[in-house]
Scaffold this active site. Structure first.
Site, PDB file in Angstrom:
ATOM      1  CB  SER A 142      25.628  36.203  -8.255  1.00 25.24           C
ATOM      2  OG  SER A 142      26.843  35.638  -7.768  1.00 25.24           O
ATOM      3  CG  ASN A 144      28.955  33.198  -5.828  1.00 24.38           C
ATOM      4  OD1 ASN A 144      29.870  32.382  -5.876  1.00 24.38           O
ATOM      5  ND2 ASN A 144      29.164  34.514  -5.751  1.00 24.38           N
ATOM      6  CG  ASP A 258      34.054  26.334 -13.312  1.00 24.56           C
ATOM      7  OD1 ASP A 258      34.637  27.335 -12.849  1.00 24.56           O
ATOM      8  OD2 ASP A 258      34.105  26.044 -14.526  1.00 24.56           O
TER       9      ASP A 258
END
Length: 330
Positions: A142, A144, A258
């Site tokens: 991921s 994240n 981002d």
């Protein structure tokens, strides 16, 4: 006859004076050109390292006893040669204190890779420095993962970087010094902007602007995390306080982590990021930004995040940090 002789003598003397003046002027011009030549040689000699590439630049030493360094947080995915090249380079930067490699591959890093990176860290650090090297192993893939909280960090500063771009140590150290003057904001090298959608059909929405709108307007409101400094606390905030819906959106769409970080920092500070001037060297192939529909997907992310945050937290700015020591016109 005497008058004529005197006239000839005066004319001869005048010609000699004119010749002397001309010769003196010629000497002055030649002397000026010679001084310019010497100045150019001196300038080229002082600038020669910057012409030789990112690995050759001289970097001013920092006082490590009075200030902490930064943690390199590098995101990578099955590009081992690029990872080796990046780590080998950044370990020579004087401010580097720790390296965390975000590892989201199904298999753990191989022994040869770990051995190579450990050797690179020890051999390139110099000055008896100890640089921490850690692999942050993740069970699932991921985007994240690149912003997961780091337990027991050694520094407050995080330098987030992708494995396919290289910045000279001089540029990194300059950006770090800028961040130290404003540690709550993001400081980096890749600016982007959000624009108000002028379409009559979609009022109150926004459009994601890439490099060209930034270049054209001189305005930006985001610094991409592919090359940026921010405070370690934002990793904790992203991990524990980022809305779950945004993290799920980033995971399923494999994009916009981002932008989410930019929203998070701007929402916490109410201040714009800072764009630092620096040289960038692309060492990998083109990424997802080169794919069709990339801007449209990013625009969708911006509007989705605005809805989740309940407002637009991004703050536009025209400020650019430039190292005046290496710039003639600033």
């Amino acid at each position: 006859m005497v008058a004529r002789t005197n006239l000839i003598s005066r004319r001869t003397a005048q010609k000699f004076r004119q010749a002397a003046i001309s010769a003196a002027g010629s000497v002055k011009i030649k002397l000026l050109l010679f001084c310019c030549f010497l100045f150019t040689l001196t300038l080229l000699a002082s600038r020669m390292p910057s012409f030789l590439g990112w690995g050759q630049e001289s970097v001013p030493r920092i006082d490590r006893t009075s200030s902490k360094g930064y943690t390199l947080l590098i995101n990578t995915w099955k590009r081992y040669d690029l990872l080796k090249q990046s780590i080998s380079h950044y370990t020579s930067c004087p401010g580097l204190d720790s390296i965390h490699i975000v590892w989201s591959e199904p298999n753990p890093p191989s022994d040869p890779l770990v051995k190579f990176l450990n050797h690179a860290v020890k051999s390139n650090a110099g000055d008896g420095r100890y640089i921490e090297l850690a692999f942050d192993i993740n069970k699932e893939d991921s985007l994240n993962n690149r912003f997961k909280e780091i337990k027991n960090p050694r520094t407050d500063a995080v330098f987030s970087i992708d494995d396919d771009i290289i910045f000279p140590c001089s540029s990194v150290e300059f950006a770090f010094s800028v961040w130290q003057s404003a540690p709550d904001t993001m400081v980096g090298f890749v600016p982007r902007i959000h624009l108000i959608n002028r379409s009559k059909e979609i009022k109150g929405s926004y459009v994601y602007g890439g490099w060209w709108p930034v270049w054209w307007t001189g305005t930006y409101s985001m610094i991409l995390s592919k090359a940026s400094f921010f405070h370690m606390k934002y990793l904790r905030l992203y991990t524990n306080q980022m809305p779950t819906s945004i993290m799920e959106y980033v995971k399923s769409n494999r994009n916009c982590e981002d932008i989410a970080m930019s929203f998070l920092v701007a929402n916490a500070t109410g201040a714009p990021p800072i764009w630092a001037k620096g040289k960038i060297y692309e060492i990998g192939s083109t990424g997802i930004s080169s794919l069709g529909g990339h801007s449209n997907k990013r625009t969708e992310c911006v509007n989705r995040f605005v809805a989740e945050f309940g407002r637009m937290p991004l703050v536009p700015t025209t400020v650019k940090a430039v190292d005046s020591r290496n710039t003639w016109f600033w």
